[in-house]
Design an enzyme around this catalytic site. Structure first.
Site, PDB file in Angstrom:
ATOM      1  N   ARG A  32       0.797  -1.219   0.000  1.00 52.15           N
ATOM      2  CA  ARG A  32       0.000   0.000   0.000  1.00 52.15           C
ATOM      3  C   ARG A  32       0.838   1.281   0.000  1.00 52.15           C
ATOM      4  NH1 ARG A  32      -5.135  -1.175   2.318  1.00 52.15           N
ATOM      5  NH2 ARG A  32      -5.760   0.998   2.093  1.00 52.15           N
ATOM      6  N   HIS A  78      -7.583  -3.245  -7.565  1.00 52.28           N
ATOM      7  CA  HIS A  78      -7.317  -2.543  -6.296  1.00 52.28           C
ATOM      8  C   HIS A  78      -8.611  -2.363  -5.508  1.00 52.28           C
ATOM      9  CE1 HIS A  78      -4.430  -0.242  -3.886  1.00 52.28           C
ATOM     10  NE2 HIS A  78      -5.396   0.629  -3.652  1.00 52.28           N
ATOM     11  N   TYR A 122     -16.885  14.166 -13.151  1.00 56.71           N
ATOM     12  CA  TYR A 122     -16.753  15.343 -13.994  1.00 56.71           C
ATOM     13  C   TYR A 122     -15.427  15.389 -14.752  1.00 56.71           C
ATOM     14  CZ  TYR A 122     -20.621  16.977 -11.084  1.00 56.71           C
ATOM     15  OH  TYR A 122     -21.811  17.086 -10.424  1.00 56.71           O
TER      16      TYR A 122
END
Length: 749
Positions: A32, A78, A122
């Site tokens: 990670r 993931h 967006y």
């Protein structure tokens, strides 16, 4: 039903917890938080780039919605939430955080001033050209191992075949369990030159490498001012880099003022650091530490940083620069800890070690790539030789095909010379067919061959292609068998990457002196301190006070004179005393509002109430009289309150008691105590013992149950003295003179 024997394992709980925690910590560290030294990427970054490549979102293709990329990455590779994936995607697209962006973002991807990116629904993105051609190229050539994803339904690369030391170029930041990494960014062209120097001489020292890589190169520019410390940082992989913003002086012309213009900021100021810097500068102006600054404006835009400080005429520019370096984050420290995953475990690496790991990885990539290419060329050579040989005996091959009952019979004849199930026109043809020994791959190519291949030009092209194949095989074998040849290929590739993707250095590296601020002595003068009923404080000029004395006294709760270099003592009902520097109060005009006392001291208007305020110099001249709600009184010498601390306990309070009044007293003064039930007691202050500030005092008035002191007034004795009680002016002589520790009397109505 057959019973099963249970097997109970006895173990120490502490051992189970230790093992579980270590497993968790290693998972966070390896999977990670920390980047791999080979590609300089964390798993989430690697998986996002690979998924974009799999989706075909290339740099020369249209942008795709980030929500599509994030969702696909999370579903396939993931499974740790969409926010971490999108945040990683955004950072890889921000030019002010990465020297060379890995993702080409379209839309609002945040700003250097700390504005967040728009929602993933967006924004759009695609791979940058660098990512596509330097990070993801050759994945089809078996250059890296592929491993199963979390649910073993997909395959993902263990590491991307990155051909530059990305760990240095784009740096890294990450917090794991018990460790963290913080690697500064570097210039791509310089890093490439450093790698080339290492390949030519593996015994090169870190100091010699720094001739090519002189230090960090941050995307925000700025100035590294501790050049001499960099060698030790690069040797050990740990240390502190001191950064300064770039400040230029612009001389005013005509009516315009002189300016200090900040055009580059320290890398550590990215985000909210800019607004904090502006607030810090404003605080310096308000506290009169930087009176030369008359205006602050942030004129930054998409073209770059531009923070303008307008100055008074004749300002000491160098001293002001040093003040900004000393008192704000315009000079800051970047903590370096070059920690990365190397050979499957976290390791702190120096500059040379990182480059060594990269070169080893490049050699491995090169070996696997050219081994794959060599195998393909050898397969191609085998087929080409078979086709060339077939062209020489094409008539026999055609006779074999026409005489065969199945493809298998024809292939058996071509490979093994088996003619049993094939009809031939002549015995000679059968004998010649029995001599054929094509390889299975060649035989299949012959069977798949179209008749158009027998045209003369096609045969010439086949011969030419065969020559190229032989040349490629010779070249690939030379690369694989000769270290110098492989090194030359890597060097050429690095040079090409440098020419296409490098840019000019932005960060200067120097040895600078420590910022020293020469504080100008403040001219001492008397000012009037004003505090209104809302707790807003300010100072005004004494001449202004003399002109409007009556109005000012009426509008403010506390009005007293003080020196501008002095301190104010503020006593509250909780028994605490707070000190405030007069310099911390704004110098204002008559109608200005002032500043809340909460902002310049430890006073909390929501938790305590002011009962007395005075200039600290007054305390040196006499005693203070303390009165609590439960009727306890004492005198304390004022000099006990001349302290350096901002807050102290001014008196001891009994449980459930609070401080009701504090007054200056001395000489033949008298004190009047008035209780909530209307009892009044007047007695000389000389009856009140002088004690330490840590004492609780003695009883001043005997109170009835549920009664408490509501008002206390100290007044000079003498004929005609008056005091104000319950907002009324009362003659002191109208209150009967009594003794301390008595009940007092109620006035006649």
């Amino acid at each position: 039903m057959q019973s099963q024997t249970e097997r109970i394992i006895h173990t120490e709980y502490s051992e189970v917890m230790q093992k579980s925690y270590i497993d968790y910590a290693m998972s966070v560290i390896i999977s990670r938080a920390l980047p791999d030294v080979r590609d300089g990427l964390k798993p989430v970054q690697r998986r996002t780039l690979f998924d974009m490549s799999e989706l075909g979102i290339r740099y020369d293709k249209p942008y795709r919605k980030c929500a599509r990329i994030v969702g696909d990455t999370m579903g396939k590779f993931h499974p740790h939430g969409d926010s971490s994936i999108y945040e990683a995607l955004v950072v890889m697209a921000q030019e002010f955080k990465k020297n060379n962006i890995l993702v080409d973002g379209h839309g609002n991807f945040g700003s250097i001033e700390g504005d967040g990116a728009a929602a993933m629904r967006y924004t759009e993105a695609r791979l940058s050209q660098l990512s596509q051609e330097v990070f993801l190229a050759d994945l089809d050539k078996n250059v890296v191992d592929f491993v199963p994803n979390f649910d073993e339904t997909e395959k993902e690369p263990e590491v991307l075949p990155v051909r530059i030391p990305n760990l240095l170029v784009n740096g890294a930041e990450g917090i794991a369990v018990g460790m963290a990494t913080s690697i500064p960014t570097h210039n791509l062209g310089e890093v490439v030159e450093g790698v080339k120097a290492y390949i030519r001489n593996e015994n090169i020292t870190t100091e010699e490498l720094m001739e090519y890589i002189p230090g960090p190169d941050f995307p925000t520019g700025g100035i590294v001012i501790n050049k001499n410390d960099l060698l030790n940082i690069y040797e050990t992989g740990q240390g502190h880099i001191k950064l300064r913003g770039k400040v230029d002086f612009e001389k005013g012309k005509g009516s315009t003022r002189d300016r200090l213009v900040i055009s580059e900021i320290p890398y550590t100021m990215i985000g909210t650091g800019i607004s904090k810097f502006l607030n810090d500068v404003a605080a310096l102006v308000e506290s009169k530490q930087a009176p030369e600054i008359v205006d602050i404006s942030n004129q930054s835009s998409k073209d770059g940083i531009r923070i303008v400080l307008e100055l008074k005429r004749g300002a000491d520019v160098e001293n002001l620069k040093n003040l900004l370096y000393k008192k704000t984050r315009l000079e800051d420290t970047f903590g370096v800890n070059m920690l990365a995953v190397a050979d499957g475990k976290p390791e702190t690496l120096g500059l040379k070690k990182i480059i060594e790991h990269h070169v080893d990885f490049s050699m491995e990539l090169c070996t696997r790539k050219y081994t794959t290419l060599l195998n393909k060329e050898q397969e191609k050579k085998e087929i080409q030789e078979g086709l060339i040989k077939a062209c020489d005996v094409i008539d026999l091959i055609i006779e074999i095909l026409r005489g065969s009952k199945s493809v298998a019979d024809a292939k058996a004849c071509l490979v093994e010379g088996n003619t049993e199930n094939i009809s031939f026109k002549t015995r000679i043809s059968r004998r010649m067919a029995g001599l054929l020994r094509f390889t299975p791959r060649q035989a299949q190519a012959i069977l798949d061959m179209r008749l158009a291949k027998l045209v003369g030009l096609e045969i010439d092209a086949l011969m030419k292609s065969h020559e190229e194949t032989l040349a490629n095989i010779a070249r690939y074998e030379d690369i694989l068998n000769n270290y110098d040849s492989m090194a030359r290929v890597i060097l050429e590739d690095l040079e090409d990457i440098k020419n296409r993707f490098s840019r000019e250095r932005r960060t200067q590296i120097v040895n600078a002196r420590e910022a020293v601020v020469v504080e100008k002595p403040v001219e001492e003068e008397e000012v009037i301190v004003l505090v209104d009923r809302f707790g807003y404080a300010r100072t005004i000029d004494t001449s202004l006070y003399e002109k409007r004395k009556e109005d000012i006294d009426k509008e403010n709760r506390y009005v007293f004179s003080s020196m501008n270099v002095g301190k104010i003592c503020l006593f509250t009902d909780t028994g605490r005393m707070h000190t405030i520097k007069v310099m911390d109060l704004p110098e204002s005009k008559l109608r200005d509002k002032g500043i809340p006392l909460d902002n310049v001291s430890n006073y909390d208007s929501g938790q305590e109430r002011i009962v007395f305020m005075c200039d600290s110099d007054q305390l040196r001249l006499g005693c203070l009289c303390f009165v609590t709600a439960k009727g306890f009184v004492k005198q304390v010498e004022g000099k006990e309150f001349i302290v350096a601390k901002r807050t102290i306990a001014s008196t001891k309070l009994n449980e459930g008691d609070h401080l009701e009044a504090v007054s200056m007293c001395g000489g033949d003064s008298q004190i009047v105590l008035r209780s909530h039930k209307g009892y009044q007691l007047r007695f000389p202050t000389e009856e009140i013992p002088v004690q330490k500030k840590t004492a609780a005092g003695v009883r001043g008035i005997r109170l009835e149950p549920e009664d408490s002191v509501e008002e206390a007034v100290v007044s000079p004795g003498g004929h005609g003295a008056t005091i104000t009680l319950e907002d009324k002016t009362v003659a002191l002589s109208s209150i009967r003179l009594g003794k301390r520790d008595t009940k007092g009397t109620k006035p006649r109505k």
